[in-house]
Structure formats: structure tokens, C-alpha cells
Write an enzyme that holds these catalytic residues in place. Structure first.
Site, PDB file in Angstrom:
ATOM      1  N   GLY A 191       0.820  -1.200   0.000  1.00  0.00           N
ATOM      2  CA  GLY A 191       0.000   0.000   0.000  1.00  0.00           C
ATOM      3  C   GLY A 191       0.854   1.249   0.000  1.00  0.00           C
ATOM      4  O   GLY A 191       2.008   1.225  -0.437  1.00  0.00           O
ATOM      5  N   GLU A 213       5.646  -3.281   1.141  1.00  0.00           N
ATOM      6  CA  GLU A 213       5.761  -3.051  -0.300  1.00  0.00           C
ATOM      7  C   GLU A 213       5.020  -1.745  -0.584  1.00  0.00           C
ATOM      8  O   GLU A 213       3.788  -1.723  -0.648  1.00  0.00           O
ATOM      9  CB  GLU A 213       5.152  -4.222  -1.085  1.00  0.00           C
ATOM     10  CG  GLU A 213       5.877  -5.542  -0.912  1.00  0.00           C
ATOM     11  CD  GLU A 213       7.267  -5.551  -1.522  1.00  0.00           C
ATOM     12  OE1 GLU A 213       7.539  -4.689  -2.395  1.00  0.00           O
ATOM     13  OE2 GLU A 213       8.087  -6.409  -1.139  1.00  0.00           O
ATOM     14  N   CYS A 251       2.450   0.711  -8.368  1.00  0.00           N
ATOM     15  CA  CYS A 251       3.608   1.209  -7.617  1.00  0.00           C
ATOM     16  C   CYS A 251       4.866   1.232  -8.461  1.00  0.00           C
ATOM     17  O   CYS A 251       5.788   2.013  -8.190  1.00  0.00           O
ATOM     18  CB  CYS A 251       3.824   0.362  -6.365  1.00  0.00           C
ATOM     19  SG  CYS A 251       4.085  -1.409  -6.696  1.00  0.00           S
TER      20      CYS A 251
END
Length: 485
Positions: A191, A213, A251
Site C-alpha cells: 500500500g 511493499e 507502484c
């Protein structure tokens, strides 16, 4: 959906399953991995439907980024499980003879996996694969922001997996906060940085190990190319690594481009032309790009574009459709570096281009900002490649492509600094949910008598020789031919 007050009995059942020892058995691990494989095969159409409902993803993109990568990961875990579970011998010095040592991989226990909404199956089940392969019992909390995907996971996982050892707990922030107050043997979180800090703070209360992560702003350095073939190839990869990755809601998506100012007009023209070829004149109608997850995130991105200093930098796209939560691929040239588009992770289909005097200046530009999860470098310049590797720090560096490192099982996926810590994928997922226990076995036939009191110079001399692995010197001291200085 589990009510908060009913969570503790569920967690106790999971702990008991782990204590029983069944999750440590190779047969159990294999059966669960095979169950996941069957789930992915039999529920493929429903997974596609959920991803289309939550994010507007085309089924081909859904297979490429979620079902396909997960199928590959499960197959690797199944074929490698025996090797991963095996202990490995460790070398000991001759002085320790007769002794043996090994490193024994053991599961951590009950682990919590909190996943994100942008790849709701991939980011949920990829760590689950590692946790199961390592022999743990698991709680998975999917993101409530992708409700169709979360609901499908909650409905199918108890059918295909051992529901006494693997559970899905749905819910929003209140459920997440309650889970974080519980004691775990490992927490794996995917997140943003803000929630990552909350997770880490909560984990500290029980000294729980954490893998975070996170993300950040992933730059793409774009050097000049002369060959038309090279230009077309790298432009496709840039656009795929931005707009083609959940509409930039990833991401590891390219966040911005750094380019030498002399090549910027050429780059812009190439990007404009290829964007139309790949995503069409109307990307929403062609369904070639995902939509924004919800209205809150849509308005966040719209506010970024509504900044007058940013709006004036739009050189392609910029169209927004609030009713359908869709923003068309948008390219900007030299937006202000202090504007939010250049200070915060964009997480959407907005692509700023920043021009530099020299492409080598990109190193200083990157180093002046928080460490990225990934750096992408499009160049044939070997000197620049070496400098990027040695002079920058990031979770990964990929040359002449983007996103592709996520699918590689033989290299770790993870961040550094504010982009996260810990790693997974392939064997690294197994290791993340494993404790490597040191095992040493000693014989009773011999003894290093000089390691015990009472102390004297003779014992000190023997100890010095032993620690230096100076076996000849050891014999000389033992025979009285060498004295301690």
C-alpha cells in the site's frame, strides 16, 4: 464478512491449525498450492469480471498482470517446493571437527497479508503463495476499495483451500486496525507510505517482523535514439509501463520521464503518435486502458491537473470523464518541480516530462529525491548504465524496458528506504515467510578444553591460534614451541 467481535475465534482456529503441525507437511503445502492453481483456472472468467467491475480492466490486461503471473508463480512453487523446504549444509572450520551444521527453513507461524486495490488478485495471492509454500497459516485482508475482487476472494478461497488454515477477512479501516492490534508472526503489507507507517507502528507493539511493499515516484531516464526501430520499441515500452499498467495506478509504473532538452521535441512527438496507436482516439471506448478506482482518487488526479501552473504544461490529452471515472492518457512538459505532480506519487495516467541540460544530470535529479521502487533507463550508453547502477539507490533498475521485472521469479521484488523494505517473488517469497534456523551438532569425542576457566596465557595463545585458523601455530603452542607474546 467477519464481524470484528468474531475475529478472535477465527484467529485461534488458525493458530491451532499451525500448532497441529499440518501446515508444515509437504503434502499439505502441495495440496493448497494445487488448490490455488485450480481456483485460478476455474474462476478465471469471474476474476476477469471482478477486475472489469472494480477497475475497468480489459480481460487481456487482467490475465497478463494477475492470472498469468499468479499461475506461473504457483507452478514454480510446486516444482521447487522440495528443494525450498530442504535444509542446506553449512561449512565449519576444521577446528570444529567432528561437528556438522545446517540451515533449516521453518515457517514463521500465523501471518497477516494486507493487499492493495490496484492488482487485487495479484497483490493478494502472490504473497499467499509464498506463505503457504513456507508452511504458515494465513489471514488475507483484501482492499475494500476493490469490492468485487475482495468478495470473490472471500467466496472462493474457503472452497479451494483449507479454511481452518487460510482465511480471508474483509472489511474497511476498522477491521484493518483491529487486525493490526492482534499478535502475528509476520505482517506483509502492500500500500502507500502513510498506511505503511501505521502498520509498522502497530507491529512494533508485538515486535512483529514486517515486509512493506510501498511505492514512490519511479523515474524513466530517456536517452536519445537514432534508429527508427529502437525509437518505436522503447516508446511502446514507456507507454506500456505507464498507461498500460492499470492506467498508471501501479507502484512500479513510470511516474515521470527525464530527457535531454534537445531530444524532448522528438520524444513528445513519438509519445503522441504511439499513444493514439496503442490506446486509440478514445481510449475509454476501446477499453484499452483501465479507469480510476473511485471518485476520491479521480478527484485527487483532477485537482492535480486543475492547478493552473500544471494545466498550462499539458501537451497531450487532459480530458476527464467524471461520470465514468476516466482520465485519458495525459502528457505534460516541464510542470513546476514544487507542484504536487512532481512531489507526490501520481498513481494515475498523467505523465510529466522533465528536460535536463545533459542526460547525465538525471543522476543528481534522482538522488535529490526519496529512493524509488524502480528506476527505468532507456539507453544504449554503457557508461550511463554503469553510473546508474553504482551512483543511485532504488528497489530495482531496469534497462530498456518497464514493469517487466515484476514477472521475473529469479530476482527479488521490493523497495529500499521510503519505497519499502523486504522482498518477494519466486524463492524470495518463500524466504520472506521463513525463519532460517541454525542447527549445529557436536560430538562428545573431543573437547576444546582451553575455552574454559581457569584462564592462563597458554589457553589464550591456543585460543588466538584457533580463531585465526592457524593450525600450525596451534600445534607449536600446544608443543610448547611458541609462546603468547
Amino acid at each position: 464478512m467477519a464481524e470484528i467481535e468474531n475475529l478472535e475465534p477465527d484467529l485461534e482456529e488458525l493458530r491451532e491449525s499451525y500448532r497441529s503441525g499440518k501446515t508444515k507437511e509437504a503434502s499439505w503445502r502441495k495440496s493448497q498450492l494445487k488448490g490455488l492453481l485450480t481456483l485460478l483456472k476455474e474462476q478465471e472468467k469471474d476474476i476477469f469480471k471482478a477486475l472489469e467491475q472494480d477497475l475497468g480492466k480489459h480481460y487481456a490486461e487482467s490475465y497478463r498482470d494477475e492470472v498469468g503471473t499468479l499461475t506461473k508463480s504457483v507452478n514454480l512453487a510446486l516444482s521447487s517446493l522440495k528443494d525450498w523446504m530442504s535444509s542446506r549444509k553449512a561449512k565449519l572450520p576444521i577446528a570444529a571437527f567432528p561437528s556438522t551444521a545446517e540451515v533449516f527453513p521453518e515457517p514463521l507461524g500465523l501471518v497477516l497479508i494486507i493487499s492493495s486495490w490496484n492488482f487485487p488478485f495479484g497483490l493478494s495471492l502472490e504473497p499467499v503463495i509464498g506463505a503457504i509454500a513456507a508452511g504458515n497459516s494465513v489471514v488475507l485482508k483484501p482492499s475494500e476499495l476493490a469490492p468485487a475482487s475482495s468478495s470473490l476472494l472471500a467466496k472462493t478461497i474457503p472452497t479451494y483451500l483449507d479454511k481452518k488454515a487460510v482465511k480471508v477477512i474483509e472489511g474497511g479501516a476498522a477491521v484493518g486496525e483491529h487486525l493490526l492490534r492482534c499478535k502475528w508472526d509476520k505482517i506483509f503489507f502492500t500500500g502507500n507510505v502513510r498506511v505503511g507507517r501505521i502498520v509498522m507502528t502497530a507491529a512494533a507493539n508485538h515486535l512483529t517482523p514486517v515486509t512493506l511493499e510501498l511505492g514512490g515516484k519511479c523515474p524513466a531516464i530517456f536517452d536519445s535514439f537514432s534508429s527508427s526501430w529502437d525509437k518505436e520499441m522503447v516508446i511502446k515500452r514507456v507507454l506500456g509501463g505507464k498507461f498500460g499498467a492499470c492506467a498508471g495506478q501501479a507502484c512500479i509504473a513510470i511516474d515521470y520521464i527525464l530527457v535531454q532538452e534537445g531530444f524532448a521535441p522528438t520524444l513528445l512527438e513519438l509519445l503522441r503518435n504511439m499513444t493514439k496507436k496503442m490506446f486509440g482516439e478514445n481510449p475509454r471506448e476501446t477499453k484499452s486502458m483501465a479507469r480510476i478506482i473511485n471518485k476520491q482518487h479521480f478527484l485527487r488526479l483532477k485537482n492535480i491537473l486543475d492547478d493552473p501552473s500544471v494545466q498550462s504544461c499539458i501537451v497531450h490529452g487532459g480530458g476527464v470523464d467524471e461520470d465514468n471515472l476516466f482520465i485519458e492518457p495525459t502528457i505534460l512538459m516541464n510542470p513546476p518541480l514544487k507542484a504536487s505532480i512532481m512531489t507526490d506519487e501520481i498513481f494515475g495516467p498523467l505523465l510529466p516530462i522533465i528536460t535536463l541540460k545533459k542526460i547525465e544530470d538525471s543522476i543528481e535529479f534522482i538522488n535529490s529525491r526519496p529512493k524509488a521502487l524502480a528506476i527505468y533507463v532507456f539507453t544504449k550508453n554503457e557508461t550511463l548504465k554503469r553510473r546508474i547502477i553504482s551512483e543511485t539507490s532504488s528497489g530495482s533498475v531496469t534497462f530498456n524496458d518497464a514493469i517487466i521485472q515484476y514477472a521475473a521469479d529469479t530476482i527479488p521484488f521490493g523497495g529500499v528506504g521510503e519505497s519499502g523494505f523486504g522482498r518477494y517473488h519466486g524463492k524470495f517469497s518463500f524466504d520472506t515467510f521463513t525463519h532460517e534456523k541454525a542447527i549445529l551438532r557436536r560430538s562428545l569425542l573431543t573437547e576444546f578444553w582451553f575455552r574454559f576457566p581457569p584462564w592462563n596465557d597458554f589457553k589464550l595463545a591456543l585460543t588466538k591460534s584457533a580463531y585465526s585458523f592457524d593450525y600450525f601455530g596451534f600445534l607449536l603452542v600446544l608443543m610448547g614451541l611458541k609462546k603468547n607474546s
